[in-house]
Design an enzyme around this catalytic site. Sequence first.
Site, short mmCIF file in Angstrom:
data_model
loop_
_atom_site.label_atom_id
_atom_site.label_comp_id
_atom_site.label_asym_id
_atom_site.label_seq_id
_atom_site.Cartn_x
_atom_site.Cartn_y
_atom_site.Cartn_z
N LYS A 175 0.58 -1.47 0.15
CA LYS A 175 0.20 0.32 -0.29
C LYS A 175 0.73 1.41 0.05
O LYS A 175 0.49 2.19 -0.77
CB LYS A 175 -0.94 -0.20 1.68
CG LYS A 175 -1.72 1.49 1.61
CD LYS A 175 -2.39 1.66 2.84
CE LYS A 175 -1.70 1.16 4.28
NZ LYS A 175 -1.00 3.02 4.80
N ASN A 176 1.86 1.10 1.14
CA ASN A 176 1.85 2.90 1.43
C ASN A 176 3.55 2.89 0.10
O ASN A 176 3.92 4.07 -0.67
CB ASN A 176 3.07 2.57 2.32
CG ASN A 176 2.53 2.32 3.33
OD1 ASN A 176 0.76 2.89 3.23
ND2 ASN A 176 2.65 2.81 4.87
N ASP A 199 5.31 0.13 12.04
CA ASP A 199 3.47 -0.57 11.95
C ASP A 199 3.34 -2.12 12.26
O ASP A 199 2.32 -2.56 11.80
CB ASP A 199 3.09 -0.55 9.96
CG ASP A 199 2.51 1.07 9.39
OD1 ASP A 199 3.00 2.34 9.87
OD2 ASP A 199 3.29 1.85 8.34
N ARG A 244 1.81 14.59 13.02
CA ARG A 244 2.05 14.63 11.77
C ARG A 244 2.83 15.65 11.21
O ARG A 244 2.81 16.57 10.03
CB ARG A 244 1.61 13.88 10.77
CG ARG A 244 1.34 12.25 11.64
CD ARG A 244 0.36 11.68 10.52
NE ARG A 244 1.17 10.68 9.86
CZ ARG A 244 0.71 9.48 8.97
NH1 ARG A 244 -0.48 9.48 9.15
NH2 ARG A 244 1.69 9.06 8.16
N CYS A 269 -3.44 13.41 13.20
CA CYS A 269 -3.86 12.31 13.04
C CYS A 269 -3.96 11.33 13.91
O CYS A 269 -3.59 11.88 14.43
CB CYS A 269 -4.13 11.72 11.21
SG CYS A 269 -2.71 10.22 11.99
N ARG A 273 -8.43 0.81 4.97
CA ARG A 273 -7.65 1.23 4.31
C ARG A 273 -6.44 0.73 3.79
O ARG A 273 -5.99 0.97 2.60
CB ARG A 273 -6.92 2.45 4.94
CG ARG A 273 -8.05 3.19 5.87
CD ARG A 273 -7.70 4.49 6.62
NE ARG A 273 -6.72 5.02 5.48
CZ ARG A 273 -5.81 6.40 6.73
NH1 ARG A 273 -6.47 6.72 7.44
NH2 ARG A 273 -5.04 7.23 5.73
N1 EPU Z 1 8.18 14.26 10.59
C1 EPU Z 1 8.66 15.12 10.90
N2 EPU Z 1 8.25 15.92 9.91
C2 EPU Z 1 8.10 16.14 8.44
C3 EPU Z 1 8.09 14.26 8.36
C4 EPU Z 1 7.84 13.72 9.49
O1 EPU Z 1 8.69 15.24 12.12
O2 EPU Z 1 8.38 16.22 7.86
C5 EPU Z 1 8.53 12.75 11.77
C6 EPU Z 1 7.32 12.68 12.11
O3 EPU Z 1 6.37 12.77 12.93
C7 EPU Z 1 7.48 10.89 12.51
C8 EPU Z 1 8.67 10.64 11.83
O4 EPU Z 1 9.29 11.79 11.72
O5 EPU Z 1 7.25 11.36 13.87
C9 EPU Z 1 8.85 9.59 10.55
O6 EPU Z 1 7.89 10.02 9.62
P1 EPU Z 1 7.33 9.92 8.28
O7 EPU Z 1 7.28 10.64 7.23
O8 EPU Z 1 8.64 8.86 8.08
O9 EPU Z 1 6.00 8.70 7.51
P2 EPU Z 1 4.93 9.26 6.91
O10 EPU Z 1 5.49 9.25 5.38
O11 EPU Z 1 3.90 10.04 7.46
C10 EPU Z 1 4.78 6.54 6.35
C11 EPU Z 1 4.12 5.06 6.43
C12 EPU Z 1 3.48 5.14 7.72
C13 EPU Z 1 4.66 4.79 8.82
C14 EPU Z 1 5.62 5.86 8.55
C15 EPU Z 1 6.90 5.85 9.66
C16 EPU Z 1 3.22 5.70 3.72
C17 EPU Z 1 1.76 6.20 3.47
N3 EPU Z 1 2.46 6.11 5.51
O12 EPU Z 1 4.13 7.81 6.95
O13 EPU Z 1 2.31 4.12 7.19
O14 EPU Z 1 4.00 4.50 9.78
O15 EPU Z 1 6.06 6.29 6.89
O16 EPU Z 1 7.23 4.00 8.97
O17 EPU Z 1 4.26 5.66 3.24
C18 EPU Z 1 0.25 2.96 7.99
O18 EPU Z 1 0.53 2.36 7.15
O19 EPU Z 1 -0.14 2.49 8.86
C19 EPU Z 1 0.82 4.40 8.48
C20 EPU Z 1 0.83 4.67 9.41
#
Ligand code: EPU
Length: 436
Positions: free
Chosen positions: A22-23, A309, A126, A121, A401
């Site tokens: 999915k991701n 996850d 986030r 969320c 989802r």
């Molecule tokens: N973060 C920041 N600043 C940013 C972006 C992220 O501080 O600009 C922090 C976040 O608050 C968090 C950490 O960095 O503490 C990691 O966040 P990341 O950006 O890696 O997460 P994401 O890209 O929003 C993806 C997955 C999530 C999964 C996370 C971590 C997708 C669509 N979502 O989220 O998946 O938990 O990486 O591996 O790829 C799920 O599938 O259930 C899910 C939540």
Amino acid sequence: MEQYIIKGGKPLVGDVAIGGAKNAALGILAGAIMTDETVVIDNLPNVRDTNTMLAAIQDIGGIVERDGKDPHVVKVNGANINPERVYIDYDYIKKIRASYYLLGALLGKYKKAKVALPGGCNIGSRPIDQHKKGFEALGARVKIEHGMICAEADELVGNHIYFDVVSVGATINTMFAACLAKGKTTLENTAKEPHIVDVANFLNSMGANIKGAGTDLIRIRGVEKLHSSDYSIIPDQIEAGTFMLMAAATRGDVRVNNVIPKHLDALSAKLEEIGARVDEFDDAVRVRVDGRLGHTHVKTLPYPGFPTDMQPQFATLLSVSSGSSIVTESIWENRYKYVGELSRMGANINIEGNTAIINGVEGLTGAAVTVPDLRAGAALVLAGLMAEGYTVVDQIEYIERGYESFEAKLNLLGAHIEKIQFADDKAVQRFKLRVS
Ligand code: EPU
């Protein structure tokens, strides 16, 4: 509102096939609009989040064509997107935060984009400061106004970007913009998740020049434009891991097929540590358990560490393992919402800050529980599968989802689980009769 009703206590046995990640799919679908040529994507998971992303793409003028015979194949064409109207509505962002990938994709292609700003969320606040940092370093002006994030550039020019936080989303979004920027970009302290590699491979198959994805240093040489591609998405490591844990939790014997075992190493190692038997094959893993599992300590970390996850599902398994376990969640600040529901099923878990102290109980008992978010939902289904008696899981739209045909796959493994419209007395009675 649909619910799952589960009769627990049956070991899962047999084979299960894992779908596309999915991701990875969310990134790849967004990236597909970066060319005016048609892109064919295969092994697309047919889940709510990917369907929302496809709807967002259609909303800005992209053409999406599903294969009539196979819902896992889709053609995307971004030629008709009007660059003057590249505006992703809050409705999409509310449903999937990952629609912000369209910001990087559109900025790369048209040098401007406007996407509703995602708020927090259920699992955390986030922030998106690292996405903004990446775009600005490439020369974009990024403004946040009226609930929108607007990025615009006269031209994008390659740069050296060191991310302050390891972020999957910021790595992918900046990669999008950088692959159509002028000159060379280096991204440092990047996320290394398998879906980063998959999105980079996909962009390279469209003519991008990205090297180093999967390490913490990605080098990108900008190209003029991207072209069509025919691409198959990697298997979903989290769906695979969820079934591995369900096999272990029910003391079953399941071969999880169509996976890349390397992506599951962190989980396989933890499972073996607490007493499960895990056998690896070229594209499958088999998980067997025949007694009570033991305790452990685990901390979630960016890949190749233990995935956040998988945290709710693993903590739920530990809730019935012997002894005391400690789980530390270091990625999301709000990922223990399911613990209250598990307590209602008899689990003994105390949360202190980002740590869960789990005192293993002999077993759980079925109850009516409500899903707070996607992976917590999978954890509550896992709890229901191992609990004594009946469990009704409410708000399963979260689960849908990210898990395709979840109950069908579980039924094939021998579970007693059914999706029902309303878990009223009659529906529960019918289910009980069917499974007794
Ligand atoms: N973060 C920041 N600043 C940013 C972006 C992220 O501080 O600009 C922090 C976040 O608050 C968090 C950490 O960095 O503490 C990691 O966040 P990341 O950006 O890696 O997460 P994401 O890209 O929003 C993806 C997955 C999530 C999964 C996370 C971590 C997708 C669509 N979502 O989220 O998946 O938990 O990486 O591996 O790829 C799920 O599938 O259930 C899910 C939540």
